[in-house]
Structures are given as structure tokens and as C-alpha cells.
Design an enzyme around this catalytic site. Structure first.
Site, PDB file in Angstrom:
ATOM      1  N   SER A  70       0.810  -1.216   0.000  1.00 19.48           N
ATOM      2  CA  SER A  70       0.000   0.000   0.000  1.00 19.48           C
ATOM      3  C   SER A  70       0.845   1.268   0.000  1.00 19.48           C
ATOM      4  CB  SER A  70      -0.929   0.007   1.220  1.00 19.48           C
ATOM      5  OG  SER A  70      -0.193  -0.125   2.427  1.00 19.48           O
ATOM      6  N   GLY A  82      -1.970  -4.401   1.108  1.00 20.08           N
ATOM      7  CA  GLY A  82      -2.073  -5.627   1.877  1.00 20.08           C
ATOM      8  C   GLY A  82      -1.069  -6.691   1.528  1.00 20.08           C
ATOM      9  N   ASN A  99       3.800  -5.260   5.642  1.00 14.49           N
ATOM     10  CA  ASN A  99       2.707  -6.132   6.079  1.00 14.49           C
ATOM     11  C   ASN A  99       3.225  -7.391   6.761  1.00 14.49           C
ATOM     12  OD1 ASN A  99       0.223  -4.715   5.240  1.00 14.49           O
ATOM     13  ND2 ASN A  99       1.111  -4.906   3.191  1.00 14.49           N
ATOM     14  N   ASP A 134      -4.675   6.971   9.977  1.00  9.39           N
ATOM     15  CA  ASP A 134      -4.411   5.622  10.475  1.00  9.39           C
ATOM     16  C   ASP A 134      -3.035   5.494  11.111  1.00  9.39           C
ATOM     17  OD1 ASP A 134      -2.702   5.587   8.276  1.00  9.39           O
ATOM     18  OD2 ASP A 134      -3.838   4.083   7.161  1.00  9.39           O
ATOM     19  N   HIS A 138       0.020   5.118   6.943  1.00 11.28           N
ATOM     20  CA  HIS A 138       0.279   5.539   5.561  1.00 11.28           C
ATOM     21  C   HIS A 138       0.558   7.038   5.489  1.00 11.28           C
ATOM     22  CE1 HIS A 138      -2.161   1.831   5.188  1.00 11.28           C
ATOM     23  NE2 HIS A 138      -1.307   1.579   4.207  1.00 11.28           N
TER      24      HIS A 138
END
Length: 215
Positions: A36, A73, A101, A189, A192
């Protein structure tokens, strides 16, 4: 005379075509293989990592096309599953930015390392130059995990003789306190980067990508 004229015309056509082909071949195509962070999660398409990086490179005179091969992801295993069809004949170089991830899922660093190793081997076998981008592991999983994860990037870069950009987030960690970084450069979040954060990251990694292009 007719034959000579025809041959001259054909020669001019072939010569012009060859020159046009040479000019077209100067464009360097870079595949950005990642998750991502590469894909541009949470941002308008033009504000993601790949578009901002391509614009930064072109503004500095590079004739380059950057392909967005980021999938939100994706772990290193997901990247490996896509490596073969990402390395198409028109790809000249690749940025490998994977591992975030794996960290979030607590995947064994030995597994992550093996996946990255296979990706880099595929690139080398395809004759593609690589810039390997690392990440700093948090201390959540203990010092042994952190040390093993952090070591895999420089060790693999040395084994394959590749350029290494040690930490994707390094430009955001320039002495600014963590709270300020999250407010200025991260999305809500906390994982990011915002568009401004991506801009700062691109300014940091850009020179390493220019070096990749030169190779």
C-alpha cells in the site's frame, strides 16, 4: 537511376526509423513492486508515491516511466507471487518496497527474507537493475525479531550487489517528534503517509532512483 533512387529512399526510411526507435528506447521503465505504501493507499491517484516519484524524476530531466506495481495488503509472499509477470521485457529496473505487512502480521523474518531473496533472484536473472527499499522494525516482537528483520535488507543488497535505500520512512524521521510527524505527514491511520508525507519521502528517495536510472 530508378533503382538507386529507390534504394536511397529505403535507406532514409530505415535510418529515420532506427533513429526514432533509438530515441524511444531511451525511456527507462521502472516497476515499483510493493504494498500500500507503493500503491498510494488513501490518496488521490496523482498524489500517490508512484505519480509523485515519476514527476520528481521527470522534473530533473529523467526520461522515465514508473509503473505502479503496488498492491495494498501484500506481504513479501504476495510480491513474490507477482514478480514474474511484473518483470516483463519492457521493464528496465525495479524498486522493491516490501515488508511492512510482514511486520504487521509478525511473520518470521526468515520467511520474509526468503521471499525477498527469490524476488531479487528473479530480477537478476531477468537482467533488471534493482533498488531495494528497507524498513525499520519496531520493538514490539522483541530485540531478536527486530535485529533479524532489520538485517535482511542490507545483507540481501550486499549478496546481490544492489543499491539499498535503508528506510522508506527515513525522510519523515529527521528529528521531528513522533506526534508532529503523525500530524504533518501521516494519514489518520498512523501507518500511511499523507500527500505531503509522500512528497517528503520522494525527495529523500529520488536521488537513489536517479542513480538506478543511470545504471
Amino acid at each position: 537511376m530508378l533503382r538507386a533512387g529507390r534504394n536511397l529512399g529505403l535507406g532514409l526510411i530505415l535510418s529515420t526509423g532506427a533513429l526514432a526507435g533509438a530515441a524511444q528506447a531511451e525511456t527507462v521503465t521502472i516497476a515499483a513492486l510493493g504494498d500500500s505504501l507503493t500503491q498510494g493507499y488513501g490518496l488521490p491517484m496523482e498524489e500517490g508515491f508512484v505519480p509523485q516519484l515519476e514527476a520528481w524524476l521527470r522534473a530533473r530531466g529523467a526520461d522515465v516511466k514508473v509503473i505502479n506495481a503496488g498492491v495494498s495488503g501484500d506481504t513479501t509472499a504476495g510480491g513474490l507471487s507477482r514478480a514474474a509477470w511484473t518483470l516483463t521485457p519492457n521493464v528496465d529496473a525495479m524498486i522493491v518496497n516490501l515488508g511492512g505487512n510482514d511486520l504487521l502480521r509478525g511473520i518470521n523474518p526468515d520467511v520474509s527474507r526468503a521471499n525477498l531473496d527469490a524476488i531479487l533472484r528473479a530480477a537478476v536473472d531477468a537482467g533488471v537493475e534493482v533498488l531495494l527499499v528497507g524498513l525499520d522494525a519496531p520493538s514490539n516482537y522483541g530485540p531478536a525479531y527486530e535485529a533479524a528483520f532489520d538485517a535482511m535488507y542490507p545483507e540481501l543488497a550486499q549478496i546481490y550487489g544492489l543499491d539499498l535505500y535503508a528506510n522508506f520512512f527515513a525522510p519523515l524521521e529527521d528529528g521531528t517528534d513522533l506526534a508532529a510527524v503523525r500530524l504533518l505527514y501521516m494519514q489518520s491511520d498512523g501507518i500511511h503517509p499523507s500527500a505531503l508525507g509522500v512528497e517528503k519521502i520522494v525527495n529523500g528517495i529520488g536521488p537513489s532512483v536517479l542513480s538506478l536510472i543511470a545504471q
